[in-house]
Design a protein around this motif. Structure first.
Motif, PDB file in Angstrom:
ATOM      1  N   ARG A  75      27.522 115.289  53.923  1.00 57.79           N
ATOM      2  CA  ARG A  75      27.839 114.900  55.343  1.00 57.79           C
ATOM      3  C   ARG A  75      29.214 114.074  55.326  1.00 57.79           C
ATOM      4  N   VAL A  76      30.230 114.223  56.096  1.00 58.48           N
ATOM      5  CA  VAL A  76      31.451 113.495  55.876  1.00 58.48           C
ATOM      6  C   VAL A  76      31.183 112.112  56.242  1.00 58.48           C
ATOM      7  N   PHE A  77      30.590 111.726  57.273  1.00 61.09           N
ATOM      8  CA  PHE A  77      30.218 110.360  57.750  1.00 61.09           C
ATOM      9  C   PHE A  77      29.597 109.423  56.417  1.00 61.09           C
ATOM     10  N   GLU A  78      28.777 110.208  55.862  1.00 63.28           N
ATOM     11  CA  GLU A  78      28.475 109.233  54.737  1.00 63.28           C
ATOM     12  C   GLU A  78      29.311 109.096  53.375  1.00 63.28           C
ATOM     13  N   LEU A  79      30.265 110.002  53.157  1.00 61.69           N
ATOM     14  CA  LEU A  79      31.456 110.148  52.287  1.00 61.69           C
ATOM     15  C   LEU A  79      32.270 108.861  52.704  1.00 61.69           C
ATOM     16  N   ILE A  80      32.659 108.794  54.075  1.00 63.83           N
ATOM     17  CA  ILE A  80      33.570 107.749  54.431  1.00 63.83           C
ATOM     18  C   ILE A  80      32.892 106.440  54.995  1.00 63.83           C
ATOM     19  N   GLY A  81      31.821 106.489  55.131  1.00 64.23           N
ATOM     20  CA  GLY A  81      31.078 105.161  55.275  1.00 64.23           C
ATOM     21  C   GLY A  81      31.026 104.649  56.755  1.00 64.23           C
ATOM     22  N   LEU A  82      31.013 105.601  57.745  1.00 64.71           N
ATOM     23  CA  LEU A  82      30.749 105.298  59.256  1.00 64.71           C
ATOM     24  C   LEU A  82      29.653 105.542  59.757  1.00 64.71           C
ATOM     25  N   ALA A  83      29.330 104.900  60.795  1.00 66.81           N
ATOM     26  CA  ALA A  83      27.931 105.127  61.495  1.00 66.81           C
ATOM     27  C   ALA A  83      28.336 105.697  62.845  1.00 66.81           C
ATOM     28  N   PHE A  84      27.538 106.818  63.246  1.00 71.87           N
ATOM     29  CA  PHE A  84      27.462 107.512  64.393  1.00 71.87           C
ATOM     30  C   PHE A  84      26.230 107.683  65.086  1.00 71.87           C
ATOM     31  N   GLU A  85      26.095 107.726  66.394  1.00 72.99           N
ATOM     32  CA  GLU A  85      24.978 108.009  67.099  1.00 72.99           C
ATOM     33  C   GLU A  85      24.569 109.556  67.020  1.00 72.99           C
ATOM     34  N   ASN A 120      41.456 120.235  70.270  1.00 75.58           N
ATOM     35  CA  ASN A 120      40.027 119.589  70.705  1.00 75.58           C
ATOM     36  C   ASN A 120      39.230 120.340  70.010  1.00 75.58           C
ATOM     37  N   ASN A 121      38.542 119.700  68.885  1.00 76.13           N
ATOM     38  CA  ASN A 121      37.510 120.471  68.172  1.00 76.13           C
ATOM     39  C   ASN A 121      36.167 119.560  68.453  1.00 76.13           C
ATOM     40  N   GLY A 122      36.014 118.939  69.288  1.00 72.29           N
ATOM     41  CA  GLY A 122      34.744 118.015  69.745  1.00 72.29           C
ATOM     42  C   GLY A 122      34.702 116.884  69.000  1.00 72.29           C
ATOM     43  N   LEU A 123      35.644 116.509  67.889  1.00 71.88           N
ATOM     44  CA  LEU A 123      35.502 115.246  67.306  1.00 71.88           C
ATOM     45  C   LEU A 123      36.389 114.270  67.884  1.00 71.88           C
ATOM     46  N   SER A 124      35.679 113.168  68.140  1.00 72.21           N
ATOM     47  CA  SER A 124      36.368 112.049  68.690  1.00 72.21           C
ATOM     48  C   SER A 124      37.305 111.421  67.764  1.00 72.21           C
ATOM     49  N   PRO A 125      38.449 110.677  68.169  1.00 68.68           N
ATOM     50  CA  PRO A 125      39.164 110.054  67.528  1.00 68.68           C
ATOM     51  C   PRO A 125      38.528 108.914  66.414  1.00 68.68           C
ATOM     52  N   ILE A 126      38.869 108.908  65.335  1.00 70.25           N
ATOM     53  CA  ILE A 126      38.315 107.714  64.481  1.00 70.25           C
ATOM     54  C   ILE A 126      39.561 106.674  63.848  1.00 70.25           C
ATOM     55  N   ASN A 127      39.459 105.680  63.718  1.00 70.21           N
ATOM     56  CA  ASN A 127      40.803 104.730  63.189  1.00 70.21           C
ATOM     57  C   ASN A 127      40.109 103.370  62.515  1.00 70.21           C
ATOM     58  N   TYR A 128      40.908 102.742  61.857  1.00 71.46           N
ATOM     59  CA  TYR A 128      40.667 101.543  61.309  1.00 71.46           C
ATOM     60  C   TYR A 128      39.816 100.366  62.271  1.00 71.46           C
ATOM     61  N   GLY A 171      23.797 125.283  59.810  1.00 70.47           N
ATOM     62  CA  GLY A 171      23.453 124.254  60.720  1.00 70.47           C
ATOM     63  C   GLY A 171      22.554 124.894  61.646  1.00 70.47           C
ATOM     64  N   GLN A 172      21.847 125.725  61.124  1.00 70.89           N
ATOM     65  CA  GLN A 172      20.545 126.235  62.016  1.00 70.89           C
ATOM     66  C   GLN A 172      19.620 125.119  62.415  1.00 70.89           C
ATOM     67  N   SER A 173      19.342 124.160  61.409  1.00 73.66           N
ATOM     68  CA  SER A 173      18.587 122.973  61.700  1.00 73.66           C
ATOM     69  C   SER A 173      19.172 121.828  62.021  1.00 73.66           C
ATOM     70  N   THR A 174      20.467 121.669  61.990  1.00 74.46           N
ATOM     71  CA  THR A 174      20.974 120.415  61.896  1.00 74.46           C
ATOM     72  C   THR A 174      21.989 120.089  63.262  1.00 74.46           C
ATOM     73  N   LEU A 175      22.679 121.355  63.440  1.00 75.59           N
ATOM     74  CA  LEU A 175      23.657 121.062  64.615  1.00 75.59           C
ATOM     75  C   LEU A 175      23.093 121.118  65.863  1.00 75.59           C
ATOM     76  N   PRO A 185      29.145 114.918  67.236  1.00 75.66           N
ATOM     77  CA  PRO A 185      29.545 115.744  66.277  1.00 75.66           C
ATOM     78  C   PRO A 185      29.922 115.336  64.946  1.00 75.66           C
ATOM     79  N   TRP A 186      30.434 114.007  64.898  1.00 77.17           N
ATOM     80  CA  TRP A 186      30.695 113.318  63.382  1.00 77.17           C
ATOM     81  C   TRP A 186      29.495 113.216  62.725  1.00 77.17           C
ATOM     82  N   LYS A 187      28.291 113.247  63.218  1.00 74.44           N
ATOM     83  CA  LYS A 187      27.122 112.953  62.492  1.00 74.44           C
ATOM     84  C   LYS A 187      26.619 114.001  61.620  1.00 74.44           C
ATOM     85  N   THR A 188      26.806 115.385  62.165  1.00 72.03           N
ATOM     86  CA  THR A 188      26.589 116.335  61.622  1.00 72.03           C
ATOM     87  C   THR A 188      27.389 117.141  60.967  1.00 72.03           C
TER      88      THR A 188
END
Length: 597
Positions: free
Chosen positions: A451-461, A557-565, A499-503, A465-468
């Protein structure tokens, strides 16, 4: 002393240096004074004398712990103690980026941390680690200075952040990089207690518990059962076991001390309805305390209906000894175990071991056990929250992940990926940046399931879509930007399959539409306009427009919100940082007070 004694409405239990009521009131008061408002989110009491509780901070639910015990008060005290240990050792933030403000502040982790500049030749800086640790962590001279930049700050310009530990056999202060602590030991060896020695005893016991557990599981050791008459001498524990047996779950109780050498107990629950089993381990210098902890651990956070999710025993001891299986046992004890554990003829004789005396005596006994095996022990004590906490390392014995991970699987790799993703997020159609991300994914050899959010260390609700977002899904989006539509289609289909059970349903619908659109685009014999009408009726005009705009590189528009520092729009991550600010203020205040004294 009996297991529980009550005096003037105060409850004292073996292994604790204060009454439960005093511990609970003290910890709750101190948490409020720092700014943490704790709520008891759920309770479980599946069998007599086995309680567990889930507690969390109302403002930041990612700060949570679970407690267990033979009574409701014991479980709550356990949960609060674990909350303090994870606050004191920064563990709630171990997997997350702390932001630029913290990365550039006077201290990132602790006021007594020490920073070492990166060397020109990328060798390990002088003054960091001792000779034993240098050989242990860098046996092949492959470890470099840049491997040891910490993940939480990602501040390579500042260098390597190292924390002071006291080596117990010579009382020397040794600086150990935070990167090493986070990568190899995670939560192993952390504890909090009513006194310094109580906290240390718990942490040292945990190190033995997990080390011995790994050895028993990996080697398929057959353990001696605890005799019925010994179990009967602990009536509250026996009552819990009897209830589980009555509910249809056969229980095996084992002495896991390996001949009286280590203070460890093992209890195994069988589930005949599906042929599975679950092994619980616990440790403490006092036999009774270790036994009770093992039984309560068996059901921590579980009701009786949750005991059907484990695996059957196996005769394939290679699978049991596999490192990934041992990691699973560390995470939730749900890994494979060997049928050999249950052999009638045990590999060791039963020993009714027990350490008499107070927590200082227990600490001395545990340290003697480490000395007997020539195992160096390094301790960092923390009192900035006015509660005794510690983190203890026993390098060579207490690693959860192999030392080679410092070179081949170091989380510091996420620092560069985070930077790349921040830049890519500005414009998903930036082909140069997309190519850099893709090249880096290849260079790091990340698994497509990660999961990308774990690799980059960001928390999402949950629901974001970033969460999965997994590496395979990211490869799909990058391939679209680079015009590699065949690759994109393959990864889109991978995302649908995996993604059958995660998305979420909406995300699955997006990739279903994207996959079909890519197949259509790749078919030279079919024209898009001939199928737009049915696509729109199947997926909606809006979604079809979104997907083809992606393919045509018109609208990213791929459904992923912008992220920044600045971490704008990331409410959950901001809550984490706000909670960390409370902790940083407490550390600074304690350091100032201690310096004045």
């Amino acid at each position: 002393m009996s297991r529980i004694e009550t005096n003037s409405a105060l409850t004292f239990i073996t292994g604790k240096d204060a009454a439960l009521e005093d511990s609970i009131e003290t910890m709750q008061t101190k948490l409020k004074s720092v700014g943490f408002d704790i709520e008891e989110a759920s309770w479980l009491n599946p069998v007599p004398n086995v309680w567990s509780v889930h507690i969390r901070d109302k403002d930041c639910p990612l700060c949570f712990t679970n407690g267990k015990g033979a009574s409701k008060k014991a479980a709550l005290a356990s949960a609060l103690g674990e909350f303090f240990e994870r606050l004191s050792c920064n563990y709630f933030w171990a997997d997350f980026y702390l932001g630029k403000k913290n990365a550039q502040s006077d201290f990132v982790h602790y006021p007594n941390e020490k920073w070492f500049n990166l060397t020109d030749d990328n060798s390990l800086p002088a003054g960091m680690l001792d000779d034993y640790l240098r050989q242990h962590y860098n046996p092949q001279n492959e470890l470099t200075a840049r491997h040891l930049v910490d993940f939480n700050s990602g501040n390579e310009k500042r260098g390597i952040c190292a924390l002071p530990f006291t080596r117990q056999d010579n009382q020397e202060t040794v600086y150990i990089p935070m990167n090493i602590v986070a990568n190899l030991y995670v939560s192993n060896g952390m504890s909090a207690g009513n006194t310094r020695t109580e906290a240390r005893v718990q942490a040292l016991s945990e190190l033995f518990e997990r080390s011995v557990k790994n050895k028993i599981i990996a080697d398929g050791i057959s353990l001696p059962e605890i005799p019925a008459k010994v179990i009967a001498s602990y009536p509250s524990i026996k009552a819990s076991i009897d209830k589980l047996e009555a509910e249809g779950f056969p229980i095996y109780s084992y002495d896991a001390s390996l001949g009286g050498k280590y203070p460890v107990i093992c209890v195994v629950l069988l589930n005949p309805t599906n042929g599975t089993c679950f092994a619980s381990f616990g440790a403490h210098p006092k036999f009774e305390v270790a036994f009770e902890r093992t039984v309560t651990e068996l059901l921590q956070g579980r009701s009786l209906k949750d005991l059907d999710v484990f695996y059957p025993p196996t005769f394939d001891n290679d699978d049991v000894a596999d490192h990934h299986n041992l990691e699973t046992h560390f995470i939730d004890s749900a890994g494979l175990i060997s049928w050999d554990l249950f052999k009638k003829k045990a590999d060791y004789e039963f020993v009714h071991w027990n350490s008499e005396g107070s927590s200082p005596d227990e600490f001395d006994a545990l340290m003697a056990a480490f000395d007997d095996i020539d195992q160096p022990v390094y301790i960092a004590d923390y009192e900035h929250l006015n509660v005794y906490s510690c983190r203890i390392l026993a390098p060579g014995l207490s690693e959860i992940y192999p030392v080679e991970d410092l070179v081949w699987r170091n989380n510091t790799g996420g620092n560069k990926l985070r930077k790349l993703m921040f830049k890519l997020s500005k414009n998903w159609f930036d082909q140069k940046q997309a190519s850099k991300v893709l090249d880096y994914l290849d260079a790091q050899d990340y698994s497509e399931q990660e999961r990308v959010f774990e690799l980059i260390g960001l928390a999402f609700e949950a629901g974001n879509p970033w969460k999965t977002l997994r590496v395979g899904e990211l490869r799909c989006l990058l391939s679209i930007t680079l015009g590699e539509l065949e690759e994109a289609q393959e990864w889109a289909q991978w995302t649908l399959d995996y993604g059958q059970s995660t998305l979420s349903p909406a995300r699955m619908r997006f990739y279903d539409c994207l996959s079909q659109a890519l197949q259509l685009e790749l078919d030279e014999n079919r024209k898009r306009k001939q199928y737009l009408n049915v696509f729109e009726r199947m997926y909606s005009a809006e979604l079809v427009q979104q997907v083809f705009d992606l393919i045509d590189l018109k609208q990213p528009n791929n459904g992923l919100s912008p992220i920044n520092y600045k971490l704008e729009g990331q409410a959950l991550h901001q809550k984490l940082l706000q909670a960390y600010d409370k902790l940083q203020k407490a550390k600074a205040a304690h350091a100032a007070k201690t310096h004045k004294l």
